[in-house]
Design a protein around this motif. Sequence first.
Motif, PDB file in Angstrom:
ATOM      1  N   TRP A 129       0.845  -1.201   0.000  1.00  0.00           N
ATOM      2  CA  TRP A 129       0.000   0.000   0.000  1.00  0.00           C
ATOM      3  C   TRP A 129       0.876   1.245   0.000  1.00  0.00           C
ATOM      4  O   TRP A 129       0.664   2.169  -0.791  1.00  0.00           O
ATOM      5  CB  TRP A 129      -0.883  -0.021   1.245  1.00  0.00           C
ATOM      6  N   GLN A 130       1.859   1.249   0.894  1.00  0.00           N
ATOM      7  CA  GLN A 130       2.720   2.424   1.026  1.00  0.00           C
ATOM      8  C   GLN A 130       3.536   2.646  -0.250  1.00  0.00           C
ATOM      9  O   GLN A 130       3.647   3.777  -0.732  1.00  0.00           O
ATOM     10  CB  GLN A 130       3.629   2.271   2.245  1.00  0.00           C
ATOM     11  N   ALA A 131       4.072   1.563  -0.811  1.00  0.00           N
ATOM     12  CA  ALA A 131       4.854   1.698  -2.045  1.00  0.00           C
ATOM     13  C   ALA A 131       3.987   2.216  -3.188  1.00  0.00           C
ATOM     14  O   ALA A 131       4.428   3.059  -3.988  1.00  0.00           O
ATOM     15  CB  ALA A 131       5.484   0.354  -2.416  1.00  0.00           C
ATOM     16  N   GLY A 132       2.754   1.728  -3.274  1.00  0.00           N
ATOM     17  CA  GLY A 132       1.845   2.198  -4.323  1.00  0.00           C
ATOM     18  C   GLY A 132       1.533   3.676  -4.196  1.00  0.00           C
ATOM     19  O   GLY A 132       1.537   4.416  -5.182  1.00  0.00           O
ATOM     20  N   CYS A 133       1.279   4.129  -2.973  1.00  0.00           N
ATOM     21  CA  CYS A 133       1.008   5.558  -2.754  1.00  0.00           C
ATOM     22  C   CYS A 133       2.222   6.417  -3.111  1.00  0.00           C
ATOM     23  O   CYS A 133       2.091   7.455  -3.772  1.00  0.00           O
ATOM     24  CB  CYS A 133       0.611   5.815  -1.301  1.00  0.00           C
ATOM     25  N   VAL A 134       3.386   5.986  -2.656  1.00  0.00           N
ATOM     26  CA  VAL A 134       4.601   6.765  -2.928  1.00  0.00           C
ATOM     27  C   VAL A 134       4.846   6.856  -4.430  1.00  0.00           C
ATOM     28  O   VAL A 134       5.130   7.936  -4.963  1.00  0.00           O
ATOM     29  CB  VAL A 134       5.818   6.158  -2.186  1.00  0.00           C
ATOM     30  N   ALA A 136       2.606   6.511  -6.884  1.00  0.00           N
ATOM     31  CA  ALA A 136       1.554   7.317  -7.519  1.00  0.00           C
ATOM     32  C   ALA A 136       1.794   8.802  -7.309  1.00  0.00           C
ATOM     33  O   ALA A 136       1.681   9.601  -8.245  1.00  0.00           O
ATOM     34  CB  ALA A 136       0.188   6.912  -6.956  1.00  0.00           C
ATOM     35  N   LEU A 137       2.137   9.175  -6.086  1.00  0.00           N
ATOM     36  CA  LEU A 137       2.316  10.604  -5.812  1.00  0.00           C
ATOM     37  C   LEU A 137       3.622  11.144  -6.384  1.00  0.00           C
ATOM     38  O   LEU A 137       3.735  12.340  -6.657  1.00  0.00           O
ATOM     39  CB  LEU A 137       2.210  10.861  -4.315  1.00  0.00           C
ATOM     40  N   ARG A 138       4.588  10.262  -6.589  1.00  0.00           N
ATOM     41  CA  ARG A 138       5.834  10.686  -7.244  1.00  0.00           C
ATOM     42  C   ARG A 138       5.542  11.184  -8.661  1.00  0.00           C
ATOM     43  O   ARG A 138       6.204  12.099  -9.157  1.00  0.00           O
ATOM     44  CB  ARG A 138       6.834   9.528  -7.270  1.00  0.00           C
ATOM     45  N   LEU A 139       4.536  10.600  -9.308  1.00  0.00           N
ATOM     46  CA  LEU A 139       4.150  11.030 -10.660  1.00  0.00           C
ATOM     47  C   LEU A 139       3.701  12.488 -10.688  1.00  0.00           C
ATOM     48  O   LEU A 139       3.756  13.145 -11.721  1.00  0.00           O
ATOM     49  CB  LEU A 139       3.015  10.156 -11.201  1.00  0.00           C
ATOM     50  N   PHE A 140       3.250  12.988  -9.535  1.00  0.00           N
ATOM     51  CA  PHE A 140       2.775  14.364  -9.438  1.00  0.00           C
ATOM     52  C   PHE A 140       3.764  15.266  -8.706  1.00  0.00           C
ATOM     53  O   PHE A 140       3.420  16.373  -8.301  1.00  0.00           O
ATOM     54  CB  PHE A 140       1.410  14.390  -8.741  1.00  0.00           C
ATOM     55  N   VAL A 146       6.070  13.172   2.328  1.00  0.00           N
ATOM     56  CA  VAL A 146       4.650  13.529   2.318  1.00  0.00           C
ATOM     57  C   VAL A 146       3.827  12.348   1.788  1.00  0.00           C
ATOM     58  O   VAL A 146       2.775  12.008   2.343  1.00  0.00           O
ATOM     59  CB  VAL A 146       4.407  14.799   1.474  1.00  0.00           C
ATOM     60  N   ALA A 147       4.331  11.709   0.727  1.00  0.00           N
ATOM     61  CA  ALA A 147       3.622  10.571   0.144  1.00  0.00           C
ATOM     62  C   ALA A 147       3.508   9.420   1.142  1.00  0.00           C
ATOM     63  O   ALA A 147       2.466   8.753   1.223  1.00  0.00           O
ATOM     64  CB  ALA A 147       4.318  10.109  -1.124  1.00  0.00           C
ATOM     65  N   PHE A 148       4.553   9.198   1.930  1.00  0.00           N
ATOM     66  CA  PHE A 148       4.506   8.118   2.914  1.00  0.00           C
ATOM     67  C   PHE A 148       3.498   8.433   4.019  1.00  0.00           C
ATOM     68  O   PHE A 148       2.719   7.575   4.427  1.00  0.00           O
ATOM     69  CB  PHE A 148       5.894   7.849   3.510  1.00  0.00           C
ATOM     70  N   GLY A 149       3.489   9.668   4.489  1.00  0.00           N
ATOM     71  CA  GLY A 149       2.497  10.071   5.487  1.00  0.00           C
ATOM     72  C   GLY A 149       1.086   9.921   4.951  1.00  0.00           C
ATOM     73  O   GLY A 149       0.181   9.440   5.646  1.00  0.00           O
TER      74      GLY A 149
END
Length: 191
Positions: A129-134, A136-140, A146-149
């Motif tokens: 989950w955390q890797a997916g969020c990081v 995804a948000l890296r793309l933006f 911040v992405a990990f939080g």
Amino acid sequence: PGHLRQAAIGLGAAVVVGFVVLALMQRHRTLAERLIGRMLGMLPGRAAPVLGKVVEGLFDGVGGLADRRTIALVLGHSVVLWIGITMTYLLSFFALDVAVPPVAGSLATVVIVAAFVFLPQLPGFVGGWQAGCVLALRLFGVSEDVAFGYSLLTWVIQMGVNVGSAAVCLALEGVSVGDLVRDSRREVPEA
């Protein structure tokens, strides 16, 4: 970004094609079984019997596609469920003041996290989950911290909803956690 838009269109097209193939398999089961049987016959050793059982289960599962009311209910519930999940991501952007395009960011995060949690991992989707969020948000252009939080907040919300919903359903059915543990220890006959 354009490449994400193209990937989303490709993914949507693949879902539609997959749904059509499943519907055709259901309507022409004998032909589909014969074709898949031939393909399985080309596989080496013990792979064909193992995959044959998986395919048999698939054919049994697509039987639900014969009823249009069932299809409409499943699609309707799926839309409501995914809107709820997407809202978690969207509102978490606002809660943490993450500077991303809200709709594009939440949709990209939903898809990427879903792909990551599909992979084998620890219970509760911890890590994936955390890797997916990081990612995804890296793309933006969002920083990793911040992405990990953000990933932790969305994970806590989603797991809270899942566990809370399960607890409510168990209570409504009069089932305790002890009942579940006892039932899991019983030997289940092979189907």
